[in-house]
Scaffold this motif. Sequence first.
Motif, PDB file in Angstrom:
ATOM      1  N   LEU A1084      42.092  59.715   1.643  1.00 58.90           N
ATOM      2  CA  LEU A1084      42.200  60.746   0.754  1.00 58.90           C
ATOM      3  C   LEU A1084      42.403  60.134  -0.928  1.00 58.90           C
ATOM      4  O   LEU A1084      42.054  60.695  -1.652  1.00 58.90           O
ATOM      5  N   TYR A1085      42.900  58.976  -1.073  1.00 59.86           N
ATOM      6  CA  TYR A1085      42.786  58.150  -2.080  1.00 59.86           C
ATOM      7  C   TYR A1085      41.429  58.029  -2.755  1.00 59.86           C
ATOM      8  O   TYR A1085      41.103  58.205  -3.697  1.00 59.86           O
ATOM      9  N   SER A1086      40.499  57.682  -1.824  1.00 62.34           N
ATOM     10  CA  SER A1086      39.379  57.348  -2.021  1.00 62.34           C
ATOM     11  C   SER A1086      38.591  58.507  -2.544  1.00 62.34           C
ATOM     12  O   SER A1086      37.894  58.422  -3.535  1.00 62.34           O
ATOM     13  N   ALA A1087      38.492  59.622  -1.841  1.00 61.17           N
ATOM     14  CA  ALA A1087      38.331  60.947  -2.264  1.00 61.17           C
ATOM     15  C   ALA A1087      38.667  61.296  -3.748  1.00 61.17           C
ATOM     16  O   ALA A1087      37.959  61.664  -4.626  1.00 61.17           O
ATOM     17  N   LEU A1088      39.832  61.244  -3.808  1.00 64.16           N
ATOM     18  CA  LEU A1088      40.548  61.697  -5.113  1.00 64.16           C
ATOM     19  C   LEU A1088      40.220  60.724  -6.257  1.00 64.16           C
ATOM     20  O   LEU A1088      40.157  61.288  -7.547  1.00 64.16           O
ATOM     21  N   LEU A1091      36.792  61.666  -7.593  1.00 61.69           N
ATOM     22  CA  LEU A1091      36.905  62.800  -8.551  1.00 61.69           C
ATOM     23  C   LEU A1091      37.619  62.688  -9.778  1.00 61.69           C
ATOM     24  O   LEU A1091      37.294  63.304 -10.995  1.00 61.69           O
ATOM     25  N   THR A1092      38.640  61.997  -9.813  1.00 63.50           N
ATOM     26  CA  THR A1092      39.503  61.219 -11.064  1.00 63.50           C
ATOM     27  C   THR A1092      38.410  60.693 -11.995  1.00 63.50           C
ATOM     28  O   THR A1092      38.496  60.658 -13.237  1.00 63.50           O
ATOM     29  N   GLY A1093      37.521  59.598 -11.334  1.00 60.66           N
ATOM     30  CA  GLY A1093      36.478  59.015 -12.185  1.00 60.66           C
ATOM     31  C   GLY A1093      35.652  59.684 -12.794  1.00 60.66           C
ATOM     32  O   GLY A1093      34.962  59.261 -13.908  1.00 60.66           O
ATOM     33  N   ARG A1094      35.413  61.095 -12.494  1.00 58.87           N
ATOM     34  CA  ARG A1094      34.558  61.897 -13.228  1.00 58.87           C
ATOM     35  C   ARG A1094      35.245  62.501 -14.336  1.00 58.87           C
ATOM     36  O   ARG A1094      34.430  62.852 -15.310  1.00 58.87           O
ATOM     37  N   VAL A1095      36.486  62.346 -14.635  1.00 63.84           N
ATOM     38  CA  VAL A1095      37.126  63.037 -15.628  1.00 63.84           C
ATOM     39  C   VAL A1095      37.602  61.886 -16.756  1.00 63.84           C
ATOM     40  O   VAL A1095      37.420  62.116 -17.754  1.00 63.84           O
ATOM     41  N   LYS A1096      38.114  60.762 -16.364  1.00 63.32           N
ATOM     42  CA  LYS A1096      38.541  59.955 -17.069  1.00 63.32           C
ATOM     43  C   LYS A1096      38.431  58.332 -16.600  1.00 63.32           C
ATOM     44  O   LYS A1096      38.018  58.551 -15.378  1.00 63.32           O
ATOM     45  N   LEU A1098      39.082  55.377 -14.558  1.00 58.77           N
ATOM     46  CA  LEU A1098      40.025  55.254 -13.408  1.00 58.77           C
ATOM     47  C   LEU A1098      40.973  53.866 -13.592  1.00 58.77           C
ATOM     48  O   LEU A1098      40.411  52.842 -14.023  1.00 58.77           O
ATOM     49  N   GLN A1099      42.249  53.929 -13.634  1.00 58.24           N
ATOM     50  CA  GLN A1099      43.077  52.737 -13.831  1.00 58.24           C
ATOM     51  C   GLN A1099      43.327  52.278 -12.555  1.00 58.24           C
ATOM     52  O   GLN A1099      43.490  52.858 -11.337  1.00 58.24           O
ATOM     53  N   PRO A1100      43.556  51.016 -12.266  1.00 58.50           N
ATOM     54  CA  PRO A1100      44.087  50.477 -10.942  1.00 58.50           C
ATOM     55  C   PRO A1100      45.163  51.053 -10.369  1.00 58.50           C
ATOM     56  O   PRO A1100      46.241  50.991 -11.286  1.00 58.50           O
ATOM     57  N   ASP A1101      45.375  51.111  -9.134  1.00 61.00           N
ATOM     58  CA  ASP A1101      46.816  51.481  -8.549  1.00 61.00           C
ATOM     59  C   ASP A1101      47.168  52.645  -9.211  1.00 61.00           C
ATOM     60  O   ASP A1101      48.505  52.800  -9.559  1.00 61.00           O
ATOM     61  N   GLU A1102      46.263  53.891  -9.379  1.00 64.68           N
ATOM     62  CA  GLU A1102      46.642  55.047  -9.854  1.00 64.68           C
ATOM     63  C   GLU A1102      47.661  55.887  -8.852  1.00 64.68           C
ATOM     64  O   GLU A1102      47.505  55.797  -7.852  1.00 64.68           O
ATOM     65  N   LEU A1104      49.282  58.726  -6.756  1.00 69.26           N
ATOM     66  CA  LEU A1104      48.767  59.978  -5.970  1.00 69.26           C
ATOM     67  C   LEU A1104      48.806  61.169  -6.886  1.00 69.26           C
ATOM     68  O   LEU A1104      47.933  62.016  -6.790  1.00 69.26           O
ATOM     69  N   GLU A1105      50.092  61.295  -7.510  1.00 71.31           N
ATOM     70  CA  GLU A1105      50.282  62.753  -8.205  1.00 71.31           C
ATOM     71  C   GLU A1105      49.148  62.741  -9.533  1.00 71.31           C
ATOM     72  O   GLU A1105      48.620  63.873  -9.588  1.00 71.31           O
ATOM     73  N   GLU A1106      49.054  61.560  -9.895  1.00 74.76           N
ATOM     74  CA  GLU A1106      48.003  61.610 -11.093  1.00 74.76           C
ATOM     75  C   GLU A1106      46.606  61.994 -10.653  1.00 74.76           C
ATOM     76  O   GLU A1106      45.774  62.631 -11.173  1.00 74.76           O
ATOM     77  N   LEU A1107      46.271  61.239  -9.311  1.00 74.51           N
ATOM     78  CA  LEU A1107      45.046  61.600  -8.946  1.00 74.51           C
ATOM     79  C   LEU A1107      44.924  63.188  -8.645  1.00 74.51           C
ATOM     80  O   LEU A1107      43.816  63.514  -8.735  1.00 74.51           O
ATOM     81  N   LEU A1108      45.942  63.664  -7.941  1.00 71.59           N
ATOM     82  CA  LEU A1108      45.760  65.070  -7.538  1.00 71.59           C
ATOM     83  C   LEU A1108      45.560  65.990  -8.732  1.00 71.59           C
ATOM     84  O   LEU A1108      44.812  66.749  -8.768  1.00 71.59           O
ATOM     85  N   SER A1109      46.208  65.500  -9.841  1.00 73.39           N
ATOM     86  CA  SER A1109      46.350  66.360 -11.048  1.00 73.39           C
ATOM     87  C   SER A1109      44.919  66.358 -11.700  1.00 73.39           C
ATOM     88  O   SER A1109      44.225  67.300 -12.255  1.00 73.39           O
ATOM     89  N   GLN A1110      44.283  65.091 -11.860  1.00 72.11           N
ATOM     90  CA  GLN A1110      43.129  64.823 -12.565  1.00 72.11           C
ATOM     91  C   GLN A1110      42.038  65.618 -11.528  1.00 72.11           C
ATOM     92  O   GLN A1110      41.069  66.262 -12.100  1.00 72.11           O
ATOM     93  N   SER A1111      41.898  65.361 -10.306  1.00 69.83           N
ATOM     94  CA  SER A1111      41.042  65.994  -9.577  1.00 69.83           C
ATOM     95  C   SER A1111      41.069  67.604  -9.466  1.00 69.83           C
ATOM     96  O   SER A1111      40.054  68.217  -9.478  1.00 69.83           O
TER      97      SER A1111
END
Length: 1448
Positions: A1084-1088, A1091-1096, A1098-1102, A1104-1111
């Motif tokens: 799940l982390y890898s998939a999110l 998707l997050t990397g397409r928006v901004k 990506l920071q290390p050790d992001e 989960l809530e931030e990944l969900l919001s950006q995705s």
Amino acid sequence: MVSKRRLSKSEDKETSTGEASKTKKQQLSKKIKKSHASNEVEENVFVKLLKTSGLILKTGENQNQLVVDQIVFQKKLFQSLKKHPSYPKVIEEFVSGLESHIEDHDTFRNCLLPCERLQDEELRCEGSTGTSYSKSLIKLLLGIDILQPAIIKTLFEKLPEFLFVKVNSDGISMPRLIISQLKWLDRVVDSKDLTAKVMQLIGIAPECLQHDFITSLPEILGDSQHADVGQELSVLLVESTQLTVPILDVLSSLQLDPDFLSKVRQLAMGKLVSIKLDDFPVIIKFILHSITATNAFEVISELRRKLDLQHFIFPSLLQASQFTLKRKGGASSSGSQNSSHPDYVTLIFDVIKSAVRYEKAISEAWVKAIETTVLGSDHSTFDVVMLFIIYSTSPQTKKYIEKVLRSKIRSGCFHQQLLESTFCVHFMVLEDVCPSILLVAQNLFHSQEQSITSFASLLYKYSFRSFDTYCQQEVVGALVTHVCSGNEAEVDAALYVLLELSVLDPSAMRLNAAFVKGLLDYLDNMSPQQIRKLFHILSTLAFSEQHEASSHIKDDMHLVIRKQLSSSIVKYKLIGIIGAVTMAGIMAADSQERVDPSNEQCTQVMSLLQLVQSCSEQSPQASALYYDEFANLIQEGNIAPKTLEWVGQTICSDFQDAFVVDLCDVSEGALPFPGKALYGLEEYNTCDGIAINLLPLLYSEEFAKDGGHMTAQESGQKLVSTLCLAPYFRLLRFCVAKQHNGNLEEIDGLLDCPLFLTDLEPGERLESMPAKERSFLCSLTFLTLNWFREVVNAFCQQPSPEMKGKVLMRLKVIVELQDILEKHLAVTPDYVPPFAHFDLETLDVIPHSSSASAKSRSKGKIRGRKQKADDGKASPADKLSKEDNSECEPVASGRSQLDKEFTGKEARASVSLQNYRAFFRELDIEVFSILRCGLVTKVILDTEMHTEATEVLQLGPPELLFLLEDLSQKLENMLLPSCTKRMSFLKSKGSRNIGFSHLHQSSASEVVNCVVQLVTPMCNHLENIHNYFQCLVPENHGVPTVGGPGGNAQEYQIMSSCYLRLLQIFHWLFAWSGFSNIENHSYLYSALEVLTGRVKQLQPDEALEELLSQSFNYLQNFHNSIPSFQCGLCLIRILMALFKRSVDPAPKKEKIAFLARQFLCRVWPHGEKEKTSVFKDQLQDLLCIYLEHTDSVLKAIEEIAGVGVPELIHSPKDACSPTFPTLTRQTFVIFFRVMMAKLEKTVKSLQAGSAVQPPKVHEEKLLYWNMAVRDFSILINLIKVFDSHPVLHACLKYGRLFVEAFLKQCMPLLDFSFRKHREDVLSLLETFQLNTRLLHHLCGHSKIHQDTRLTKHVPLLKKTLEQLVCRVKAMLVLNNCREAFWLGNLKNRDLQGEEIVSQDSQGSTAEESEDSTTSQVSQNNAAKAGVEDEASDGEKELYSEDSDDSLD
């Protein structure tokens, strides 16, 4: 005279006996006095009185002698003291004599020890064995009231002398002995003084004696002193931690005030973190016994937080070897543990178990405390153990505990690590409740949710590994029962657990092999994958170790397999092939694991495979299945080199002889169609190159079916069938890949070689062809398609750019052939295609028809212009394991419109190949790596191998759609939980898994891992399609249209389908329930992260809530380019899947509601058919999502019903609402039903008001109910315009539920709001009265039209309306307005308000009567209001003609 003489003789005898006895006693008494004369004390008042009363004092080690009974002694002494001339001064003299007597320590100890009774010695002399208890002298004296205060004073003055004296050699402690004299006194003269003395003594005594003194308090004190002692002990509890246990033990035995106990309980709770483990049982017992029903939840919640037993377990018990020690040692290991370290943890659980068994409030509070704990980190192993203990001791809470367990598993609070730690730490406690654990596992196993089923599997697994042999047998028996349940998901999970146990602990499983072997009798009802698992289990037990106990398993398996292989019934032969190949794989793997592999083992494997080959030669379907199963075996890499060498020599070398010919050797012969080499990727000369000899082989088969008598002897060739072409090639490519580490250059000639076919697209003359020729062309097309699908499977992962280009070209050929096939099938409706899958499930769909093998005339080479490879070793290029399998059943509602069945005449005009999925070869999951392909350059060479030209290839929209459709179907089948009805074990399984046999040999986690690696290319395709539709969006409109620049209808449809399939793939991925398991979080982390990397950046050790919001934001941005309603719904479902995993869902909920409303208000393309059931289901889902996620359901309903519906009413017949374009006359019933259901659900969830709430809360709730009744009124009145049956049915059903909610939730609010908000209440009742009147008219309408589908709701509705009448009357009585209530007769009318004429000509009463209840409450006699509704038919009524308008 005789009787008198006899009596005289008897008396004489008794007299003589009595005298003799008396003489004997006197002699004995004299003897005793003489022998003890030297031990008697000097006489004084104390001694004389004692001797007179019957007690003789002794000195030294001799016991004091009691001549008379104890009670007699006390009575005589009391009378002697009372009658003494110097009374009461004699008491002082008596006590003074006692003090003088006990100055000597030995004498004092004598007085504290029990007296010796002379009667006892006499009885012993007479031979009697009876014994009696005698009190000590001090105890006897304390029983005399006039002596007790003085004696007590003397004892407490004497006791300090012994406080710090060591215990004598005889082990008697003088302080303990003195205190024991005060226990169980019949009466305490001055209990207050005694209590004070004891408490003073406790304060000065050493710690070792304080414990004994405190524990003696309940036996010393009177009831009146319990409160005072409790207060003093509570002070001592704060001062001394060492006395916590005795103090709490005493307090639990005293009669104390509950408030005081609560304070002490808080003190005890605070000491839990600082006391020793051996003190825990007493403290927990006190805490639990002091709990009441009112404070149980609070106390248990605090106890849970402070009680962590895992930290008190000895480290030696936490070793991983514990499980093995438990299984081997059993009782011996337990005994050694108890002898070296007291098992205080077990004692603690015994105390808790006793409390929850007899106190219902404690058990319920404990479960509730666990349930209300939200964070998974707040749960410990203690929680899991407690749930099992309460489950075993409280039968009434079983359902509740199962519900809590399901909730905790879904939320991830109870996970594998926690359960493993629980069994590791508390296995001894859990073993006592093993039956309850198995019952929990059994009930959880029935769930359709993967996470819950996995948890139940872990329960079985850890129970088997932790408990004794009996429990292991129960575990295996329960799993076997699950296998026989008939639920496919349950069967798969049970077999998986059995397989795992067989691998982890084969020696223990062999003891229970008889249970597993019994499943061989039920192979008929298992799927192929389940059969593989069962044979895998038995083979593992039989061949994993050389063990005598496994010999009978081997014999039984060989017997079953040989019997099935020799069967003439194809079904049993196929079962035998699956079992034999599975067993051969286990045997081969076992031989590879050994340091010195046995040649005998390899020989057995080869002989078994030869047996399978010989038994399947005469059946094309059996041969094809054998090739497929053998290919899977090689793919796993379990074949030994010697066995693989035999495979290359005996099987793979025959492929070219059977199916490959040189182009120069092709002979058309007597073929019905002109043959030629087609679909070649290279330019061959007529005498160069190879081809697949498909057309002649298929014609030979058809010739044999039609009555030809060509035999193998006549042709001189081996029997072959075109059915075996694709499976044979699959086996070949795995062998070559095994030989060359995945490199397939040795057979790359098969990638670009042509097939010897005829023209598959005859054009206009297709419909004029005979049916037989059309069927022949259909079969030829199916076989060609399956060949190319298998070719793509083989070469999709080859790194060479040239091969990648050829694979893309083969994909284009597949798409072209599918279009041709659709045309053929459209004019051949009764055609049955050749099999492509050869397992048992295919037999359940289409009846099996045997086909004879045709002779082969082809010879040639496999690799075209390259050298032929004769020998070699094979190795799998793929890493799919069939041991880890997780089959999931698809959800019917998730299927798209493209998947719907076609029937009738429409099949001729349009054919969907989705219905022929069972007749296409399965694409491997590795094929979808093609999605990563960008632009591929293909080099075209001339005859001299020089570059002649270059061609740029890329994945086109049709090929992309082909791959996405297949991937979407795979994920839907694999990742969605099973929601179908449970089937009987005696019935055959359905066909939902046909075409996914290779997929199901991988676990769901492995499939998700493969899909996650494809998220990046899928995002690329999604963005490209988004840009395509953005270009088609005209100005001032929100929906792409076909008429945009550069667009055409066919391309638009393909791109729209690709868009839908991509969204579906993301939905299946993010909605997978397996992400709740910790081991799948990384996917799940890898998939999110992608998707997050397409928006901004990506920071290390992001987080989960931030990944969900950006995705969430990334996917939300696609809403402007959505081309269809179905795509919009799928996008919202993806967002909902992310929303459910978020810990801060509020912003996402608002965005989902906004998008849903936007899609409801959008004008969709004309292609959306409102009359289709698929569109209606999707519209209902979207409307439900909107109303569930909007901030105000009532405002949303009012907007649709108050704005959208009136617009629709005033629009033309085929028009729609301008505000809500999805609202049409065809879809109105969907909107109406959903709004009624959500309105009822909303008001039902509103809590009823109470009088203690603030007035502001009452006003808010009253306003809320006014809005709800207004919405209800708007919806109810719509039936006057839309009076179709579905609308009326929804009105009757949800109207009754709304009235019931009004009774339960609103009427209590009106009870105490009537006086303060009279006008608002009257307005509310007035509006609601009109609604209930219309419901009454609807009841009459249903009866007049005699519609049974409607009238079945009438009785319940009328009953509810009658209850409303009574409830309104009760409200008025409560507010002292009883005189305002009156009843009237309401006329029956239809929906339009027209009166329904009664059948009773006399008109005394109406046929259907209803009471009109009017509540009249006047202010200065100026205001009058009423509420009317129905009453019972037999009630007497008073009413006027104009009752319909009686409400002011």
